[in-house]
Design a protein around this motif. Structure first.
Motif, short mmCIF file in Angstrom:
data_model
loop_
_atom_site.label_atom_id
_atom_site.label_comp_id
_atom_site.label_asym_id
_atom_site.label_seq_id
_atom_site.Cartn_x
_atom_site.Cartn_y
_atom_site.Cartn_z
N ASP A 13 -2.11 13.88 -1.87
CA ASP A 13 -2.64 13.82 -0.50
C ASP A 13 -2.16 14.98 0.36
O ASP A 13 -2.01 14.84 1.57
CB ASP A 13 -2.29 12.48 0.18
CG ASP A 13 -2.68 11.31 -0.69
OD1 ASP A 13 -3.81 11.31 -1.19
OD2 ASP A 13 -1.85 10.40 -0.86
N ASN A 38 -8.75 7.70 -9.34
CA ASN A 38 -7.62 7.34 -8.47
C ASN A 38 -7.42 8.41 -7.40
O ASN A 38 -6.81 8.18 -6.37
CB ASN A 38 -6.32 7.15 -9.29
CG ASN A 38 -6.04 8.28 -10.26
OD1 ASN A 38 -6.89 9.12 -10.53
ND2 ASN A 38 -4.83 8.32 -10.80
N THR A 129 -3.49 2.35 -7.83
CA THR A 129 -4.77 2.27 -7.12
C THR A 129 -5.64 1.14 -7.69
O THR A 129 -6.72 0.88 -7.18
CB THR A 129 -5.54 3.61 -7.23
OG1 THR A 129 -5.76 3.88 -8.63
CG2 THR A 129 -4.78 4.75 -6.60
N THR A 237 1.93 8.35 -11.66
CA THR A 237 0.66 8.04 -12.30
C THR A 237 0.82 8.27 -13.80
O THR A 237 1.92 8.61 -14.27
CB THR A 237 -0.50 8.85 -11.66
OG1 THR A 237 -1.74 8.34 -12.16
CG2 THR A 237 -0.39 10.35 -11.95
N ARG A 301 -5.03 2.47 1.91
CA ARG A 301 -3.67 2.02 2.28
C ARG A 301 -3.02 3.02 3.23
O ARG A 301 -3.31 4.21 3.17
CB ARG A 301 -2.80 1.92 1.02
CG ARG A 301 -3.16 0.78 0.13
CD ARG A 301 -2.30 0.77 -1.12
NE ARG A 301 -2.58 1.88 -2.00
CZ ARG A 301 -1.92 2.12 -3.11
NH1 ARG A 301 -0.91 1.37 -3.46
NH2 ARG A 301 -2.25 3.14 -3.88
P1 IMP Z 1 -2.41 4.99 -10.53
O1 IMP Z 1 -2.65 6.46 -10.64
O2 IMP Z 1 -3.58 4.25 -9.95
O3 IMP Z 1 -1.91 4.39 -11.80
O4 IMP Z 1 -1.23 4.77 -9.47
C1 IMP Z 1 0.11 5.20 -9.73
C2 IMP Z 1 0.76 5.77 -8.48
O5 IMP Z 1 0.12 7.01 -8.15
C3 IMP Z 1 0.64 4.89 -7.23
O6 IMP Z 1 1.81 5.07 -6.44
C4 IMP Z 1 -0.55 5.47 -6.50
O7 IMP Z 1 -0.50 5.20 -5.12
C5 IMP Z 1 -0.35 6.95 -6.79
N1 IMP Z 1 -1.59 7.72 -6.73
C6 IMP Z 1 -2.60 7.74 -7.62
N2 IMP Z 1 -3.55 8.60 -7.23
C7 IMP Z 1 -3.13 9.14 -6.08
C8 IMP Z 1 -3.66 10.15 -5.21
O8 IMP Z 1 -4.73 10.74 -5.42
N3 IMP Z 1 -2.91 10.46 -4.11
C9 IMP Z 1 -1.71 9.87 -3.87
N4 IMP Z 1 -1.17 8.95 -4.65
C10 IMP Z 1 -1.87 8.59 -5.75
#
Ligand code: IMP
Length: 418
Positions: A13, A38, A129, A237, A301
């Motif tokens: 971000d 994500n 996510t 991630t 969020r």
């Molecule tokens: P996942 O990628 O959905 O498995 O999430 C794992 C972690 O990465 C969590 O803390 C998410 O909030 C973070 N995350 C995943 N994609 C993003 C993004 O594009 N920006 C910021 N945080 C992310």
């Protein structure tokens, strides 16, 4: 313009979408190489907001090819939604989008497993996510995943059946959750695939061709500290978000990448759980979140806010071989009378999420709007001091400064980006 790797230096971000969009004006292709839907890249063009999750941000430029590399995990449903959304904004995807046949797909059962696991972790959840990213990468690594090219295989249905049955077994027996009906998974996937098949191919030749002509952008998703190997594990991630991920997620060689541009927000944010040493828990953190519109582009969020963490920035510079930094959202700090930079701290304690020996440097703010600055000289003196201090601390130049969400709100300090 050189072939550029764009990487978020903290927890994602950082405003990569806007920088990709600005640079894609001069680029031949824009490539995603890891993660999936994500990610959330917010772009504002002439006041109109567009959020992209999966398709590279270069899609908004007519002359720019958009390529999804083999390292990306693809939800076909999300892909079709995004293509349809772009069509409603008159953005044509045909002839511009190409997707590697080596991409693994995200199944509805991956999403169900992601959500079930997070629920079962309770207070220890990662804060994912909920898009099925982790489970999809697990299947890739355990060599039972389904790639786009598998749709053309005569054993496709059998392979899918086996995998979905395995997922359903875990959902039912381990998580005590509902199963996902196999028949609907097969029917939906076949229908989705028939809609996107035209974009899928072996991209090796295309990639080798675009890097030869230069001006190719590699758009990292998430950020360095979310890297599965080098981030704040387990609060990360499931892919390599750093330079190494670009190589495995495209098949290119390190020498194809001529410039590594770190995207750094003028303060630091993180969404989801996990340690955040320079976090501002109080009113000030909330105000920065409000001024910066810090809400997740994917999940909506609230993002946690804190001072710029330069310990992480230095680590990111090394991990990604960063040549220059694009500093984003400087304008968000315009109102502050004092601004701190986090210089250093000790080991992070992952049980309490705390850290000792936090060291900060305090600087005077500029308390003046920066959003209309057209050149570096237009910036207030204290804003320039802030920028130059970061350069000093990290021994790296800040080559671009973004002072607002619009394409036009950007200051170039390096010729190759002009
Ligand atoms: P996942 O990628 O959905 O498995 O999430 C794992 C972690 O990465 C969590 O803390 C998410 O909030 C973070 N995350 C995943 N994609 C993003 C993004 O594009 N920006 C910021 N945080 C992310």
């Amino acid at each position: 313009m050189p072939n550029i790797f764009l990487v978020g230096t903290h927890w994602g971000d950082e405003g990569k979408g806007k920088i990709v969009d600005v640079l894609s004006d001069k680029s031949t292709a824009c490539v995603r190489f890891q993660g999936g839907h994500n990610a959330g890249h917010t772009l504002v063009i002439k006041g109109k907001k567009t959020i992209l999750h999966l398709i590279p941000s270069g899609i908004l430029r007519d002359s720019c090819k958009s390529i999804i590399g083999n390292g990306v995990v693809v939800s076909l449903e999300a892909l079709i939604d995004e293509i349809d959304n772009l069509a409603t904004s008159d953005v044509q995807v045909e002839d511009k989008l190409t997707i590697s046949e080596g991409c693994h797909i995200i199944l509805p059962t991956h999403k169900a497993l992601d959500i079930a696991r997070e629920k079962s972790l309770g207070k220890k959840s990662i804060g994912t996510t909920g898009r099925g990213i982790g489970p999809a990468y697990e299947d890739k690594v355990s060599r039972q995943g389904i790639r786009l090219k598998d749709f053309e295989d005569k054993n496709f249905e059998k392979k899918l059946q086996n995998l979905v049955s395995y997922h359903n077994f875990i959902l039912k027996n381990y998580y005590n959750d509902s199963e996902v009906p196999l028949a609907s998974v097969i029917k939906d996937l076949e229908s989705y695939y028939s809609q996107v098949k035209k974009y899928v191919c072996n991209i090796e030749e295309l990639l080798n061709e675009v890097v030869k002509t230069s001006g190719c952008i590699f758009e990292g998703a998430q950020g360095t500290m979310l890297d599965i190997d080098h981030g704040t594990y387990p609060y990360v991630t499931s892919s390599n978000t750093t330079f190494a991920g670009l190589l495995s997620g495209t098949g290119l060689s390190p020498t194809d990448i001529e410039y590594s541009l770190g995207i750094t927000k003028a303060y630091t944010t993180r969404v989801g759980q996990g340690p955040f040493p320079s976090e501002l828990d109080g009113e000030l953190g909330k105000n920065i979140a409000k001024w910066g519109g810090e809400k997740g582009a994917t999940t909506g969020r609230d993002r946690r806010c804190g001072w710029l963490d330069t310990k992480i920035l230095r680590k990111s510079i090394k991990l990604n071989n960063i040549n220059g930094i694009a500093l984003t959202k400087l304008d968000v700090l315009d109102k502050l009378d004092k601004i701190k930079i986090c210089l250093n701290y000790g080991e992070i304690d992952y049980n309490s999420m705390s850290v000792d020996d936090l060291e900060y440097l305090e600087m005077d703010g500029w308390q003046q709007s920066t959003s209309n600055a057209k050149s570096y000289d237009d910036l207030p003196k204290n804003a320039k001091l802030y920028i130059e201090k970061i350069e000093d601390i990290c021994s790296t130049s800040i080559v671009l400064v973004s002072t607002g969400p619009d394409r036009e709100q950007i200051i170039y300090r390096n010729k190759i980006f002009e």
